[in-house]
Design a protein around this motif. Structure first.
Motif, PDB file in Angstrom:
ATOM      1  N   LEU A  97       0.812  -1.217   0.000  1.00 51.13           N
ATOM      2  CA  LEU A  97       0.000   0.000   0.000  1.00 51.13           C
ATOM      3  C   LEU A  97       0.846   1.269   0.000  1.00 51.13           C
ATOM      4  CD1 LEU A  97      -2.855   1.269   0.182  1.00 51.13           C
ATOM      5  CD2 LEU A  97      -2.540   1.281   2.664  1.00 51.13           C
ATOM      6  N   GLY A  98       1.931   1.300   0.766  1.00 58.26           N
ATOM      7  CA  GLY A  98       2.747   2.508   0.908  1.00 58.26           C
ATOM      8  C   GLY A  98       3.144   3.157  -0.404  1.00 58.26           C
ATOM      9  N   PRO A  99       3.812   2.430  -1.303  1.00 54.35           N
ATOM     10  CA  PRO A  99       4.206   3.040  -2.581  1.00 54.35           C
ATOM     11  C   PRO A  99       3.011   3.452  -3.440  1.00 54.35           C
ATOM     12  CG  PRO A  99       5.478   1.055  -2.170  1.00 54.35           C
ATOM     13  CD  PRO A  99       4.427   1.113  -1.116  1.00 54.35           C
ATOM     14  N   ARG A 100       1.941   2.685  -3.390  1.00 60.60           N
ATOM     15  CA  ARG A 100       0.744   3.048  -4.158  1.00 60.60           C
ATOM     16  C   ARG A 100       0.142   4.353  -3.641  1.00 60.60           C
ATOM     17  NH1 ARG A 100      -2.763  -2.524  -4.583  1.00 60.60           N
ATOM     18  NH2 ARG A 100      -1.419  -3.616  -6.048  1.00 60.60           N
ATOM     19  N   LEU A 101       0.106   4.473  -2.331  1.00 63.78           N
ATOM     20  CA  LEU A 101      -0.441   5.680  -1.721  1.00 63.78           C
ATOM     21  C   LEU A 101       0.441   6.891  -2.033  1.00 63.78           C
ATOM     22  CD1 LEU A 101      -2.790   6.626   0.021  1.00 63.78           C
ATOM     23  CD2 LEU A 101      -1.423   6.110   2.037  1.00 63.78           C
ATOM     24  N   GLU A 102       1.754   6.715  -1.981  1.00 64.81           N
ATOM     25  CA  GLU A 102       2.671   7.803  -2.333  1.00 64.81           C
ATOM     26  C   GLU A 102       2.461   8.250  -3.772  1.00 64.81           C
ATOM     27  OE1 GLU A 102       6.800   7.360  -1.395  1.00 64.81           O
ATOM     28  OE2 GLU A 102       6.352   6.563   0.601  1.00 64.81           O
ATOM     29  N   LYS A 103       2.231   7.296  -4.659  1.00 65.48           N
ATOM     30  CA  LYS A 103       1.999   7.629  -6.068  1.00 65.48           C
ATOM     31  C   LYS A 103       0.706   8.428  -6.226  1.00 65.48           C
ATOM     32  CE  LYS A 103       1.022   4.402  -9.189  1.00 65.48           C
ATOM     33  NZ  LYS A 103       1.165   3.250 -10.086  1.00 65.48           N
ATOM     34  N   ALA A 104      -0.344   8.027  -5.510  1.00 59.21           N
ATOM     35  CA  ALA A 104      -1.622   8.743  -5.578  1.00 59.21           C
ATOM     36  C   ALA A 104      -1.478  10.158  -5.026  1.00 59.21           C
ATOM     37  CB  ALA A 104      -2.694   7.966  -4.812  1.00 59.21           C
ATOM     38  N   VAL A 105      -0.708  10.323  -3.961  1.00 59.82           N
ATOM     39  CA  VAL A 105      -0.475  11.649  -3.376  1.00 59.82           C
ATOM     40  C   VAL A 105       0.370  12.497  -4.326  1.00 59.82           C
ATOM     41  CG1 VAL A 105       0.681  12.861  -1.487  1.00 59.82           C
ATOM     42  CG2 VAL A 105      -0.785  10.901  -0.991  1.00 59.82           C
ATOM     43  N   ALA A 106       1.364  11.896  -4.959  1.00 57.84           N
ATOM     44  CA  ALA A 106       2.227  12.629  -5.894  1.00 57.84           C
ATOM     45  C   ALA A 106       1.430  13.177  -7.075  1.00 57.84           C
ATOM     46  CB  ALA A 106       3.350  11.733  -6.389  1.00 57.84           C
ATOM     47  N   LYS A 107       0.394  12.474  -7.496  1.00 53.02           N
ATOM     48  CA  LYS A 107      -0.439  12.946  -8.612  1.00 53.02           C
ATOM     49  C   LYS A 107      -1.143  14.257  -8.275  1.00 53.02           C
ATOM     50  CE  LYS A 107      -1.515   8.417 -10.552  1.00 53.02           C
ATOM     51  NZ  LYS A 107      -2.608   7.442 -10.787  1.00 53.02           N
ATOM     52  N   GLN A 108      -1.292  14.559  -7.000  1.00 51.04           N
ATOM     53  CA  GLN A 108      -1.989  15.777  -6.575  1.00 51.04           C
ATOM     54  C   GLN A 108      -1.078  17.000  -6.583  1.00 51.04           C
ATOM     55  OE1 GLN A 108      -5.228  15.877  -6.344  1.00 51.04           O
ATOM     56  NE2 GLN A 108      -5.250  13.684  -6.790  1.00 51.04           N
ATOM     57  N   LYS A 109       0.204  16.803  -6.871  1.00 55.57           N
ATOM     58  CA  LYS A 109       1.172  17.888  -7.066  1.00 55.57           C
ATOM     59  C   LYS A 109       1.181  18.914  -5.929  1.00 55.57           C
ATOM     60  CE  LYS A 109       1.324  17.721 -12.070  1.00 55.57           C
ATOM     61  NZ  LYS A 109       0.928  16.563 -12.577  1.00 55.57           N
ATOM     62  N   GLY A 110       1.329  18.424  -4.696  1.00 53.83           N
ATOM     63  CA  GLY A 110       1.490  19.313  -3.556  1.00 53.83           C
ATOM     64  C   GLY A 110       0.213  19.808  -2.909  1.00 53.83           C
ATOM     65  N   ARG A 111      -0.938  19.344  -3.365  1.00 50.63           N
ATOM     66  CA  ARG A 111      -2.202  19.793  -2.768  1.00 50.63           C
ATOM     67  C   ARG A 111      -2.620  18.937  -1.574  1.00 50.63           C
ATOM     68  NH1 ARG A 111      -5.858  19.994  -7.975  1.00 50.63           N
ATOM     69  NH2 ARG A 111      -4.681  18.093  -8.319  1.00 50.63           N
ATOM     70  N   VAL A 112      -1.868  17.884  -1.308  1.00 49.26           N
ATOM     71  CA  VAL A 112      -2.114  17.011  -0.164  1.00 49.26           C
ATOM     72  C   VAL A 112      -0.762  16.471   0.299  1.00 49.26           C
ATOM     73  CG1 VAL A 112      -2.538  14.938  -1.557  1.00 49.26           C
ATOM     74  CG2 VAL A 112      -3.551  15.098   0.696  1.00 49.26           C
ATOM     75  N   ALA A 113      -0.622  16.269   1.602  1.00 48.17           N
ATOM     76  CA  ALA A 113       0.626  15.736   2.152  1.00 48.17           C
ATOM     77  C   ALA A 113       0.374  14.324   2.676  1.00 48.17           C
ATOM     78  CB  ALA A 113       1.114  16.632   3.286  1.00 48.17           C
ATOM     79  N   MET A 114       1.466  13.590   2.896  1.00 53.94           N
ATOM     80  CA  MET A 114       1.353  12.230   3.416  1.00 53.94           C
ATOM     81  C   MET A 114       2.358  12.032   4.533  1.00 53.94           C
ATOM     82  SD  MET A 114       1.768   8.656   1.394  1.00 53.94           S
ATOM     83  CE  MET A 114       2.305   7.204   2.264  1.00 53.94           C
ATOM     84  N   ALA A 115       1.848  11.574   5.680  1.00 54.23           N
ATOM     85  CA  ALA A 115       2.703  11.276   6.826  1.00 54.23           C
ATOM     86  C   ALA A 115       2.701   9.771   7.042  1.00 54.23           C
ATOM     87  CB  ALA A 115       2.164  11.981   8.065  1.00 54.23           C
TER      88      ALA A 115
END
Length: 168
Positions: A97-115
């Motif tokens: 899940l971790g890498p998939r979630l990072e990829k989904a967050v990266a698609k938002q181009k800085g409009r959402v962060a991930m901890a």
């Protein structure tokens, strides 16, 4: 906490990676520490980090929470919506899940962060947010929990989950 991370990285370097560093006697560490633990000689603040260590960008897609104070500063007080990924090193689905979630967050181009919160290191945070299974992902805005899910999701479900917090 950053010091602890640095120590872990230095201990994990192979001797091949360390040959670019000066001899321990050239460092400004007391002689008594050399005999107790030769690896500490490389922790002198007057020395630069070896080039073998990866440089960590502050603008990365995600960050690992270091302690409760760090969580408060970087998650609760964050102006952006933050997805908090509660995971564990031993958890197979978490590693998927971790890498998939990072990829989904990266698609938002800085409009959402991930901890990222390792539940073994930060049990208090897991208990505080009612995490009873991993992976658990909690979406937060302004310190409030606005949504969450437990378990693994496919890429489309993750994209949908992440994008619904933009512009709320």
């Amino acid at each position: 906490m950053a010091h602890r991370l640095l120590v872990r990285r230095l201990w994990s370097l192979s001797t091949k990676d360390l040959r670019c560093l000066p001899a321990p006697s050239a460092c400004s560490v007391p002689r008594s520490l050399h005999s107790a633990s030769p690896g500490l000689a490389f922790l002198s603040p007057s020395r630069a980090l070896p080039s073998a260590l990866p440089r960590v960008s502050r603008r990365g897609v995600s960050f690992s929470v270091q302690d409760h104070e760090d969580f408060t500063e970087r998650v609760i007080k964050n102006e952006l919506p933050v997805l908090v990924d509660f995971h564990a090193q031993w958890c197979g689905p978490c590693k998927i899940l971790g890498p998939r979630l990072e990829k989904a967050v990266a698609k938002q181009k800085g409009r959402v962060a991930m901890a990222k919160v390792d539940i073994d290191d930060h049990t208090d945070l897991a208990i505080e947010y009612g995490v009873s299974a991993v992976p658990t992902v909690i979406a937060m805005r302004g310190g409030d929990v606005i949504d969450q899910f437990v378990g693994i999701k496919d890429d489309d479900q993750l994209d949908s989950f992440v994008s619904k917090f933009i512009g709320q």
